[in-house]
Design a protein around this motif. Structure first.
Motif, mmCIF file in Angstrom:
data_model
loop_
_atom_site.group_PDB
_atom_site.id
_atom_site.type_symbol
_atom_site.label_atom_id
_atom_site.label_comp_id
_atom_site.label_asym_id
_atom_site.label_seq_id
_atom_site.Cartn_x
_atom_site.Cartn_y
_atom_site.Cartn_z
ATOM 1 N N PRO A 92 -42.595 31.758 91.211
ATOM 2 C CA PRO A 92 -42.479 32.771 90.147
ATOM 3 C C PRO A 92 -42.050 34.113 90.726
ATOM 4 C CG PRO A 92 -44.755 32.632 90.877
ATOM 5 C CD PRO A 92 -43.978 31.631 91.721
ATOM 6 N N TYR A 93 -41.407 34.920 89.927
ATOM 7 C CA TYR A 93 -41.035 36.279 90.325
ATOM 8 C C TYR A 93 -40.979 37.154 89.076
ATOM 9 C CZ TYR A 93 -39.190 39.695 93.635
ATOM 10 O OH TYR A 93 -39.034 40.790 94.461
ATOM 11 N N ALA A 94 -42.113 37.185 88.376
ATOM 12 C CA ALA A 94 -42.219 37.990 87.158
ATOM 13 C C ALA A 94 -42.094 39.473 87.507
ATOM 14 C CB ALA A 94 -43.568 37.738 86.492
ATOM 15 N N PRO A 95 -41.431 40.270 86.660
ATOM 16 C CA PRO A 95 -40.957 39.950 85.314
ATOM 17 C C PRO A 95 -39.515 39.430 85.263
ATOM 18 C CG PRO A 95 -40.685 42.276 85.692
ATOM 19 C CD PRO A 95 -41.306 41.720 86.945
ATOM 20 N N PHE A 96 -38.948 39.090 86.405
ATOM 21 C CA PHE A 96 -37.551 38.665 86.430
ATOM 22 C C PHE A 96 -37.389 37.202 86.050
ATOM 23 C CE2 PHE A 96 -38.018 42.346 89.126
ATOM 24 C CZ PHE A 96 -37.030 43.171 88.620
ATOM 25 N N GLN A 97 -38.284 36.362 86.545
ATOM 26 C CA GLN A 97 -38.302 34.966 86.118
ATOM 27 C C GLN A 97 -39.668 34.356 86.439
ATOM 28 O OE1 GLN A 97 -35.100 35.603 87.953
ATOM 29 N NE2 GLN A 97 -36.385 36.048 89.733
ATOM 30 N N SER A 98 -40.231 33.702 85.446
ATOM 31 C CA SER A 98 -41.514 33.016 85.602
ATOM 32 C C SER A 98 -41.684 32.086 84.404
ATOM 33 C CB SER A 98 -42.672 34.015 85.668
ATOM 34 O OG SER A 98 -42.742 34.770 84.475
ATOM 35 N N LYS A 99 -42.702 31.244 84.454
ATOM 36 C CA LYS A 99 -42.953 30.334 83.338
ATOM 37 C C LYS A 99 -43.976 30.931 82.383
ATOM 38 C CE LYS A 99 -41.854 26.013 85.747
ATOM 39 N NZ LYS A 99 -42.353 24.674 86.153
ATOM 40 N N ASP A 100 -43.723 30.770 81.075
ATOM 41 C CA ASP A 100 -44.687 31.230 80.093
ATOM 42 C C ASP A 100 -45.742 30.141 79.880
ATOM 43 O OD1 ASP A 100 -43.561 29.316 78.430
ATOM 44 O OD2 ASP A 100 -42.552 30.756 77.115
ATOM 45 N N GLY A 127 -23.128 22.898 95.176
ATOM 46 C CA GLY A 127 -22.937 22.555 93.777
ATOM 47 C C GLY A 127 -24.228 22.371 93.014
ATOM 48 N N LYS A 128 -25.330 22.876 93.558
ATOM 49 C CA LYS A 128 -26.602 22.780 92.853
ATOM 50 C C LYS A 128 -26.603 23.658 91.617
ATOM 51 C CE LYS A 128 -30.508 22.411 95.135
ATOM 52 N NZ LYS A 128 -31.738 22.722 95.950
ATOM 53 N N CYS A 129 -25.852 24.766 91.668
ATOM 54 C CA CYS A 129 -25.818 25.687 90.534
ATOM 55 C C CYS A 129 -24.514 26.484 90.520
ATOM 56 C CB CYS A 129 -27.020 26.630 90.569
ATOM 57 S SG CYS A 129 -27.319 27.367 92.193
ATOM 58 N N ASP A 130 -24.272 27.138 89.387
ATOM 59 C CA ASP A 130 -23.083 27.981 89.226
ATOM 60 C C ASP A 130 -23.355 29.412 89.636
ATOM 61 O OD1 ASP A 130 -21.346 26.001 87.731
ATOM 62 O OD2 ASP A 130 -23.025 26.133 86.326
ATOM 63 N N VAL A 131 -24.586 29.855 89.381
ATOM 64 C CA VAL A 131 -24.961 31.243 89.622
ATOM 65 C C VAL A 131 -26.408 31.285 90.071
ATOM 66 C CG1 VAL A 131 -25.632 31.567 87.198
ATOM 67 C CG2 VAL A 131 -25.031 33.566 88.563
ATOM 68 N N ALA A 132 -26.747 32.305 90.857
ATOM 69 C CA ALA A 132 -28.134 32.484 91.292
ATOM 70 C C ALA A 132 -28.656 33.788 90.712
ATOM 71 C CB ALA A 132 -28.231 32.513 92.810
ATOM 72 N N ALA A 133 -29.804 33.712 90.057
ATOM 73 C CA ALA A 133 -30.462 34.887 89.485
ATOM 74 C C ALA A 133 -31.900 34.867 89.970
ATOM 75 C CB ALA A 133 -30.399 34.844 87.962
ATOM 76 N N ALA A 134 -32.198 35.692 90.975
ATOM 77 C CA ALA A 134 -33.502 35.576 91.628
ATOM 78 C C ALA A 134 -34.050 36.927 92.046
ATOM 79 C CB ALA A 134 -33.383 34.653 92.837
#
Length: 270
Positions: A49-57, A100-107
């Motif tokens: 997790p890396y809230a508030p940028f990305q995490s699970k609700d 080729g695991k992904c198109d873009v990385a947002a982390a």
């Protein structure tokens, strides 16, 4: 002979099925000519997790500031976003994008000269500040105050790089303890394994909001960092154009400010 023939037929059918599946996995191209690793989907690599940028609700859905911004890119391309949780090292090294695991990385990833060697970055989308977090009641205000103590960092991050550089440059008697992810770092601070910890300010603000009274931010370090979304080095220029265009539109029509206010808080004055 019949059994042998049947076996051959089964093998032939299996081979045909495998070939068809392989063909389905070859990706696709959007109507605007952007090539994607998976047809009809913009695949995003992140590290949770890396809230508030990305995490699970609470339902297990991945949400956050980065997620909503990339959703804008996906909408622009006429596809849906699909998120892949993967170790940060594979993201920042470019390995996940190259494979080729992904198109873009947002982390929540800072743009650095070293990372530019292996990644293509979008225009900056967030100004980052590092912060020193301590258990409420502790009086540490600087790295120097932690002489003889342990300070926690998250592995492979610019926050860790900053702390290690300061310790070396100023010859500080501080033990730097590296943790594999944000959750482990926050747990280490909360349980007294380290006396303080360094990570991005919004991340600590989010943790404090979720755990009132336990941790406070005692100091900030303005390192001039900016976040960027990452793409494969020298990859599809049309995808980079789409990402930057979506960001520019969001800034101009007020969408960025709304997303910022939702996940980060009041937007600082320009």
């Amino acid at each position: 002979m019949r059994r042998f023939g049947t076996a051959l037929a089964v093998l032939a059918l299996a081979a045909a099925t495998t070939a068809a599946c392989a063909k389905d996995d070859e990706g696709g191209t959007t109507s605007s000519g952007v090539k994607l690793v998976k047809s009809g989907v913009l695949t995003t690599c992140t590290h949770l997790p890396y809230a508030p940028f990305q995490s699970k609700d609470s339902s297990g859905k991945v949400v956050g500031f980065d997620v909503e911004l990339i959703d804008l890119v996906a909408t622009k391309l006429g596809v849906k976003q699909e998120i892949v949780d993967t170790p940060f090292e594979g993201i920042k090294s470019g390995a996940d994008l190259n494979s080729g695991k992904c198109d873009v990385a947002a982390a929540g990833m800072t743009i650095t000269d070293a990372r530019k060697q292996v990644l293509t970055f979008s225009d900056p989308y967030f100004d980052a500040t590092q912060a020193l977090a301590v258990v409420t009641g502790k009086s540490y205000k600087s790295l120097a105050d932690l002489a003889g103590k342990k300070i926690g960092t998250q592995a492979s991050t610019t926050g860790e790089d900053y702390v290690k550089a300061q310790v070396k440059e100023k010859n500080l008697n501080v033990e730097v303890v590296s943790y594999k992810d944000l959750a482990a770092l926050q747990q280490a601070l909360a349980t007294g394994q380290v006396e303080a910890a360094v990570n991005d300010l919004p991340v600590w603000n989010e943790y404090i909001k979720a755990n009132p009274g336990k941790v406070t931010v005692s100091a900030g370090f303005d390192t001039g960092e900016k976040y960027g979304f990452a793409l494969k080095k020298d990859g599809d220029p049309k995808l980079l154009e789409a990402v930057n265009s979506a960001l520019a539109t969001a800034r101009s029509d007020g969408t960025y400010d709304k997303i910022y206010a939702k996940w980060i808080g009041a937007k600082p004055a320009a």
